[in-house]
Write a protein that holds these residues in place. Sequence first.
Motif, mmCIF file in Angstrom:
data_model
loop_
_atom_site.group_PDB
_atom_site.id
_atom_site.type_symbol
_atom_site.label_atom_id
_atom_site.label_comp_id
_atom_site.label_asym_id
_atom_site.label_seq_id
_atom_site.Cartn_x
_atom_site.Cartn_y
_atom_site.Cartn_z
ATOM 1 N N GLN A 222 0.837 -1.204 0.000
ATOM 2 C CA GLN A 222 0.000 0.000 0.000
ATOM 3 C C GLN A 222 0.868 1.248 0.000
ATOM 4 N N GLN A 224 -0.853 4.548 -0.563
ATOM 5 C CA GLN A 224 -1.728 5.662 -0.231
ATOM 6 C C GLN A 224 -2.927 5.144 0.530
ATOM 7 N N TYR A 227 -6.177 2.243 -0.212
ATOM 8 C CA TYR A 227 -5.103 1.427 -0.787
ATOM 9 C C TYR A 227 -5.144 1.367 -2.303
ATOM 10 N N TRP A 228 -6.345 1.510 -2.914
ATOM 11 C CA TRP A 228 -6.464 1.318 -4.360
ATOM 12 C C TRP A 228 -6.091 2.569 -5.158
ATOM 13 N N MET A 229 -5.662 3.638 -4.490
ATOM 14 C CA MET A 229 -5.391 4.896 -5.177
ATOM 15 C C MET A 229 -4.119 4.857 -6.016
ATOM 16 N N GLU A 230 -3.126 4.067 -5.612
ATOM 17 C CA GLU A 230 -1.837 4.143 -6.293
ATOM 18 C C GLU A 230 -1.052 2.849 -6.144
ATOM 19 N N ALA A 231 -0.268 2.547 -7.165
ATOM 20 C CA ALA A 231 0.724 1.461 -7.121
ATOM 21 C C ALA A 231 2.058 2.043 -7.562
ATOM 22 N N ASP A 232 3.101 1.738 -6.829
ATOM 23 C CA ASP A 232 4.435 2.289 -7.098
ATOM 24 C C ASP A 232 5.394 1.123 -7.327
ATOM 25 N N TYR A 294 0.532 -4.018 -7.212
ATOM 26 C CA TYR A 294 -0.815 -3.516 -6.972
ATOM 27 C C TYR A 294 -1.362 -4.061 -5.646
ATOM 28 N N ARG A 349 9.769 6.429 -0.274
ATOM 29 C CA ARG A 349 9.342 6.255 -1.656
ATOM 30 C C ARG A 349 10.497 6.539 -2.584
#
Length: 364
Positions: A222, A224, A227-232, A294, A349
Amino acid sequence: MVWYWILPILLLIAPLVWPGIWFRRVQSSIESTASITKRECAVGDFVQLEICIQQHRGLPIPYLHLTLHAPEGTAFNKEGDLRYLEWTSYLLPGQQISFVCQLYAMRRGPKSLRDICSIEIHEGFGLRRFRLSPHFPEQLGVYPDAASSQTLHSIWQAITGTRMTQRWILPDESLFKDVRPYVAGDPPKYFAWKTIARTGDWWVKQFETTTSEEWVVILNAQMQNPYWMEADTPTFDRLCALLLATVSQWQRGERGNSLFFASNALLSNYPQKHWYGSVTFGRLRSLLAVLESYPTCSLIDVLQEARRFSTSPRTPWLIVGAFFSAEQEQWMEAEKRRGRPIEIIKLPRWKEEVESDTPITAER
């Protein structure tokens, strides 16, 4: 005299008739197969791809064009800049040809091989074409680049008590190993008073017989909230490398201990799977090679599942991640107060570290 007229007519008709006859004969007699030497490899290593094309019977194939496209994060050379390969040939009846190349892994993660190869065939005039798509295995898993980290090694040693102080006189099962942070429920007789006086924090002694035999390692994908807002992906790749390096160093000295693994990262074909149970180092490395960046749920959902499957309420947890919300930190603090040792390794990050050299932090 008539033959002089028939020959030009046949030459005119041939391009119209020949492609249809050729197509029907060749389509049912050609076969293509694809194979790969191994399904997993390390960053910088290569796997060998082989495509075989065989014409069993019928008519010859004057034109055969093969195209290979390297998946993202791979290349056909060590430098990583060769992403396409093309090869042209022909095929006679009853003949088989093979095309072999090396695919280098440049980054961690699952690499889809489903649609990387295409073979175009025509009868020589280019009027009737068709394509073949040899089927490779679905994906190639690339291990994290587990570079050694002395900082993480020291953190792991401190929490597991593997920095051993040898006593050559009367060695027994009460051999002192190290000190660790105090958690609720620790007997007062094990207080490390000298360490408490020196640091100002509460510490307890740890011995051979009190070293935990089970560990739960949790990988947080996770980035953000929600949790579903972003994948890095770059940050997640570094988290995997960090985790693998830590476990590798730990297992060198504690080979008899059990390791359990949980994560909210996506595993293809098993999107709802978070708890993986007991894993060996090899199994953990294979999982980290195919997990995607993801997140499929919040970290709290994974922690609740880990608590449900843990054999003891005092089984230690190691949580590795780059983002922890205030709610998640409160949940983990409450779990600590119940007596569970929790170690948190927070990695900055990727883009944050480039802008400002933020160090890796470890919290207890």
